[in-house]
Each structure stands twice: as C-alpha cells, then as structure tokens.
Design an enzyme around this catalytic site. Structure first.
Site, PDB file in Angstrom:
ATOM      1  N   HIS A 135     -14.178 -50.271 -17.031  1.00  0.00           N
ATOM      2  CA  HIS A 135     -14.639 -50.784 -16.396  1.00  0.00           C
ATOM      3  C   HIS A 135     -14.051 -52.110 -16.872  1.00  0.00           C
ATOM      4  CE1 HIS A 135     -17.558 -53.649 -14.341  1.00  0.00           C
ATOM      5  NE2 HIS A 135     -18.177 -53.804 -15.016  1.00  0.00           N
ATOM      6  N   HIS A 140     -12.730 -56.020 -17.257  1.00  0.00           N
ATOM      7  CA  HIS A 140     -13.120 -57.389 -17.432  1.00  0.00           C
ATOM      8  C   HIS A 140     -11.736 -58.289 -18.296  1.00  0.00           C
ATOM      9  CE1 HIS A 140     -17.518 -57.837 -16.712  1.00  0.00           C
ATOM     10  NE2 HIS A 140     -17.408 -56.775 -16.212  1.00  0.00           N
ATOM     11  N   GLU A 183     -18.692 -60.315 -11.071  1.00  0.00           N
ATOM     12  CA  GLU A 183     -18.267 -58.898 -11.218  1.00  0.00           C
ATOM     13  C   GLU A 183     -17.847 -58.600  -9.666  1.00  0.00           C
ATOM     14  OE1 GLU A 183     -18.935 -56.571 -13.120  1.00  0.00           O
ATOM     15  OE2 GLU A 183     -19.790 -56.919 -14.630  1.00  0.00           O
ATOM     16  N   SER A 202     -12.245 -52.577 -10.860  1.00  0.00           N
ATOM     17  CA  SER A 202     -12.242 -51.244 -11.724  1.00  0.00           C
ATOM     18  C   SER A 202     -13.158 -50.138 -10.703  1.00  0.00           C
ATOM     19  CB  SER A 202     -13.255 -51.755 -12.893  1.00  0.00           C
ATOM     20  OG  SER A 202     -14.743 -51.257 -12.138  1.00  0.00           O
TER      21      SER A 202
HETATM   22 FE   LIG Z   1     -19.042 -55.973 -15.909  1.00  0.00          FE
END
Ligand SMILES: [Fe+2]
Length: 296
Positions: A135, A140, A183, A202
């Site tokens: 993730h 990110h 997010e 993700s």
């Molecule tokens: Fe995150």
C-alpha cells in the site's frame, strides 16, 4: 528467518482495534525478505498494473517507471530515495506500521514519507486492514515525484501539526481531507476520470468500484464539504470527490484553517452517502449494496 514488525499493543479507538507500533525509524531489512515476500509483491504489482491501465492518473504509472519499480523484487528504499530526493526533496523512511498522528504529521511536514517495511501474507492479497509495504510503496510513493502533489503532502503535514494543537475536532476535519484526497481521490484528466488515491490504486476491488460502479456518488472537490463528510473504513466508499488538478489541492490548503475549524465546529457532519444541494454532482449514486451501519 523473516523479521517481524515490532508491534507494541492494540488500542481500542473509534476506528476499532488498531495496532500500535514503535515509532522509531528503521532500516529496511531488505535481505530478510523471503521468496514468498517478493512473490507477494510480484503478484500484487502485476495484478494492479493490469487493472490500472486506463484507470490510474497518467503520472502514477509514469512515475513508477521513473522509480524503476518492477514486479521482480521488492524495491529498496535506498534506490527509490536516490530518485525521489533529487526530484522533489522527499525521503522515504522505514517504519513498523501506522504511526501516532503527531509523529506522522511531523514526518510529512519535513518531507519524510513513512513506509511500512513489511509486506502482507499471501492470504491477505485481496484485503488487509492496515497499511503494509505494498500500500505505502506502490500506492503512495509514485505521486511524491509530482512537485505539486509533493508540496500538498507537506502542507498537509504542517496542517496536521497545527490541528493537533487545536483539538480533536480539528483533527477529525483534517483527517477527512486526507481520506478523500490522498487515499480515495479521483481526478478529471483529458481522457476521463482517473484514480490518484493510494487506498484505491493499491486495491483491486476499489480500483474498479470507484470508476465503474453505479453505487457511489462522485462529487466535485469542495474543501469544506469534504471536511464535514464521514467516510467508510470497512466497505467501499459511498462518495468520491473529484479534483481537476493537483493545483486545486494546493490552493485549497494555502489558507490558515484555524477559522475554518471554528466554523466547522458549529456545523453538523455529513453522512458518507449524502448528496447536498449545491454539490457539484458528477454522478448521483444508486446506493446499491451500501452498508447501513455507522460511518466513521
Ligand atoms: Fe495510505
């Protein structure tokens, strides 16, 4: 022997039981990754890259190429940092897992992005409740190469330090901004609606749901509206917010939020699935399959 994350305890919060890890910055124990760890990375990487064609924001994939991320092996933070530091002055640091809010904000405010060093187990391929290496790295890190987005992340960290000093409600407001942008954000690009949120890119299910499902609302970015809006942590989002450019994020976070927090404290929070008069509605969701238990 695979190294283990140093989990300290579990804390009961409004988000359920969350693990608490040591806050120390750790060296990525790259040599301890097992064949299974690298295989998990490869499986997730290949699957997401296939799904993200035509769905992810164009710079997301471009930047993964610039970093030299491949499915062959879990990347070394040190290799990624050579590219990242030169491009935007950000640095990846290894951590054991989710950090306390103030520690996290302080890292972002200083252009340090904490990355969980361990990767999920094969049985968690489809879902893991807490951020792991896949993730954090796959989701990110690519956009930290984008100068505008990189500045937004730092502004968020500085804002977080400030909100932490103001109080719990201010933090709740600010956390919603992170949730609905960093997010779970969508962006309108020349070729259509695209994903930039890390929680989406993700995850296989989220990547498809956010763009193709008729269930969720898709609403134009509105800072105050977002800061009042509850969200889902256990199911797909009921609402996504759409930006036109990363500049929109930076512009929205330029002003001091202190008067805004005072104003927001006097207004009701908005349920995750609500559509309000005045919303810039790109799509009004059908609400199909929505859980009716409480939003966070
Ligand atoms: Fe995150």
């Amino acid at each position: 022997m695979n190294a283990q994350p140093r989990r300290v305890e579990h804390l009961q919060t409004d988000k359920g039981s969350v693990p608490v890890y040591t806050t120390a910055v750790v060296e990525q124990p790259w040599s301890t990754y097992t064949r299974e760890d690298h295989a998990t990375w490869a499986t997730l990487f290949e699957r997401q890259r296939e799904i993200l064609v035509g769905r992810a924001a164009r710079e997301f994939i471009e930047n993964q190429h610039k970093f030299g991320m491949t499915p062959q092996a879990i990347p070394k933070f040190s290799d990624l940092n050579r590219v990242l530091k030169q491009a935007t002055g950000w640095e990846l640091i290894g951590v054991e897992g989710l950090l306390p809010e103030l520690t996290f904000f302080d890292h972002l405010a200083n252009r340090r992005f904490p990355v969980t060093w361990w990767i999920r187990k094969p049985e968690q391929i489809d879902y893991i409740s807490e951020p792991d290496l896949f993730h954090d790295l796959f989701g990110h890190v690519p956009l930290l190469l984008n100068p505008v987005f990189a500045d937004y992340m730092q502004a968020y960290g500085k804002g977080g330090v400030k909100a932490h000093g103001i109080g719990t409600e201010a933090l709740v407001n600010l956390t919603r901004l992170y949730w609905y942008t960093v997010e779970f954000g969508l962006i309108r690009q020349d070729d259509g609606l695209r994903i930039y949120g890390s929680g989406i890119v993700s995850s296989k299910g989220d990547s498809i749901h956010c763009l193709e499902s008729a269930a969720p609302n898709r609403i134009g970015f509105d800072l105050q509206r977002i800061m009042r809006t509850r969200y889902r942590i256990d199911t797909y989002q009921k609402t996504y917010f759409v930006i036109d450019s990363y500049d929109e994020l930076i512009r929205a976070t330029e002003p001091d939020f202190t008067p805004l927090y005072a104003q927001l404290a006097r207004s009701e929070s908005i349920p995750a699935g609500a559509v309000l008069p005045g919303d810039d509605v790109l799509q009004r969701g059908t609400g199909e399959g929505w859980a009716d238990n409480a939003d966070v």
